[in-house]
Structure formats: C-alpha cells, structure tokens
Design an enzyme around this catalytic site. Structure first.
Site, mmCIF file in Angstrom:
data_model
loop_
_atom_site.group_PDB
_atom_site.id
_atom_site.type_symbol
_atom_site.label_atom_id
_atom_site.label_comp_id
_atom_site.label_asym_id
_atom_site.label_seq_id
_atom_site.Cartn_x
_atom_site.Cartn_y
_atom_site.Cartn_z
ATOM 1 N N GLU A 54 0.862 -1.178 0.000
ATOM 2 C CA GLU A 54 0.000 0.000 0.000
ATOM 3 C C GLU A 54 0.902 1.231 0.000
ATOM 4 O OE1 GLU A 54 -2.973 2.298 3.100
ATOM 5 O OE2 GLU A 54 -2.739 0.127 3.294
ATOM 6 N N ASP A 65 -4.150 10.708 9.186
ATOM 7 C CA ASP A 65 -2.846 10.140 9.508
ATOM 8 C C ASP A 65 -2.337 10.620 10.858
ATOM 9 O OD1 ASP A 65 -2.750 8.806 7.080
ATOM 10 O OD2 ASP A 65 -1.893 10.528 6.043
#
Length: 266
Positions: A54, A65
C-alpha cells in the site's frame, strides 16, 4: 456483487487464506525519505513476506494520519514530491516484484489530476487499485466508472460507527477488500488493537464482504495473529514507517519479516 476475478489483490489475499491464515498489507509513503529509497523500501517489504503493498500518496492535509505518517509525508512533500512521480515509482516496483500495489490517497489529488487519467496512468504502471479514505461510495460515481474502465480495484472504508446500510454500500462498491478501521481516530500503533474490529468484521460478513482487512493500530506480530483469527488481512503502516525512519532498509526488512511471521501457520 463486484466481480473480483481479475483482482490481483483478491488473488493475493485468497492465496494466503487458502494457506490457512490471511494476508499482511504493508503501507509506506512514496517519496519518503527520498523517492528512490521509498521504491527500495517497498521492494524490501515485498521480499520480506508482505503480501500486498500500500503506497501512500503524500498530501498536504492528511487528516486521517497520525504523527509518524504525517511527518513522513510532509518530508516527502518538502523534498519536492509530485503526484506525477507516483506512476514511474509504481512501474519500477512492479518490475522487481509480483506483489500487488494499491495506492492510498485522499480524493483531491486524484480529482485535480483527473480521475480517468489517474486510473489509466496507474493501470499502465502496473498498479492494482486505489484506497480512498475520504471518498464514500455514494459520492464516488466518477471514480467507480474510471476504475472499472481501467480494471482497478477500489477500496472503501468501513468504521465501527458505520450503519448497516453504509457497510453494505462499502461492500458492494469495493473490489479487492474493504478497509476495516479498527478504531475511531487517526492512524498510529497502539498497545491493543480495538476489540471493535472483530465486531465490525462480523457485521461486514453479514452483508456479504469478500475480504475484510483491518487497519489502524497493528504494531506487533502477535497483533497480526490476533487480527487474522477473524479478518482476511492485517494492514500495517506506522510501524513500517517508523522502522524505515529509524533504521533504514535493513531495519525495515527485519520488522517486515517479524510482522509477516504473524501470518504464517506454524
């Protein structure tokens, strides 16, 4: 249901399930700490037991994030990374490994680049699909059409807060796997993977999911084993980014090998 017969990611996950366990999916941001090192790092994951790669596309406002990944993506941007560099990077990784590659990106860079152009360029480079964390299926008609034309997987998210109707939408719109968010909040390693993940996977099974892969918070081989007891894949991000940042490719290889051991049946 979506036809996954041409999905490289589905085939990789199925192969691991047929072996008696599940897949390990490894995340790294492209361009960190440099573009070439990020390419080498992805290959390092692939050659040390990771089943699906990924690649994160650096973005200026990475709302999902945690601090480890934010710092890495911001450094990549500071080093001058541009979206157009993603595709030759994918092509170079594909030339060195058969492990399928999905790209994790917020929708805005894809929209700015052009959805069909992005899909076509990713497919031409050998990429397998796209994870779009901030795009929900009922607002994704443009991307779904573009991905279909380019024969790319499209991965949508399911969260513990999702209604049954939303989960069904995610299952019906996804190809490859459904990204199953184990905890509410941002990415980052935690001491315990949230027990809500098992409940969420069970709910996804009830609405017909083919592959449910759990991410957010997995940082040890033991957690990989725990997740694969009920899920089809375990997604690891911050632990790999930290390993690369702190110890380079050699340390990343050791951490990847350790994590992958959690998916191997003894």
């Amino acid at each position: 249901m979506i036809d996954s017969s041409t999905s490289k990611v589905s085939r990789a996950i199925t192969a691991r399930k047929d072996a008696g366990s599940g897949a390990v999916i490894g995340y790294l941001p492209v361009g960190f700490p440099t573009l070439q090192t990020s390419i080498d790092a992805a290959v390092t994951l692939a050659t040390n037991g990771i089943d699906v790669l990924e690649l994160g596309l650096p973005y200026s406002d990475p709302v999902m994030d945690g601090p480890v990944i934010q710092a890495a993506t911001q450094r990549a941007l500071a080093e001058g990374f541009r979206v157009r560099e993603l595709f030759p990077a994918v092509r170079e990784i594909v030339s060195q490994t058969d492990v399928p590659i999905v790209v994790m990106t917020y929708w805005n860079p894809v929209s700015q680049y052009g959805a069909q152009r992005f899909a076509d360029d990713l497919s031409a480079a050998g990429g397998a699909g796209l994870i779009t964390p901030d795009l929900i299926p009922d607002e994704a008609a443009e991307w779904i059409a573009a991905a279909d034309r380019a024969d790319l997987d499209r991965v949508f998210l399911a969260a513990p807060s999702s209604s049954d109707a939303r989960l069904r939408q995610a299952v019906e719109a996804s190809r490859g796997f459904v990204y199953t968010v184990s905890t509410m909040g941002i990415t980052g390693a935690r001491s315990d993977v949230d027990a809500a993940a098992a409940t969420l996977v069970a709910r996804l099974r009830e609405v017909g999911v083919e592959n449910a892969c759990v991410g957010l918070g997995i940082s040890t081989a033991q957690q990989v084993r725990e997740v694969l007891a009920y899920a089809d894949g375990a997604i690891i991000g911050s632990a790999f980014v930290r390993a690369l940042a702190e110890g380079g490719l050699e340390h990343l290889a050791a951490v990847a090998s350790d994590m992958a051991s959690g998916s191997r049946v003894s």
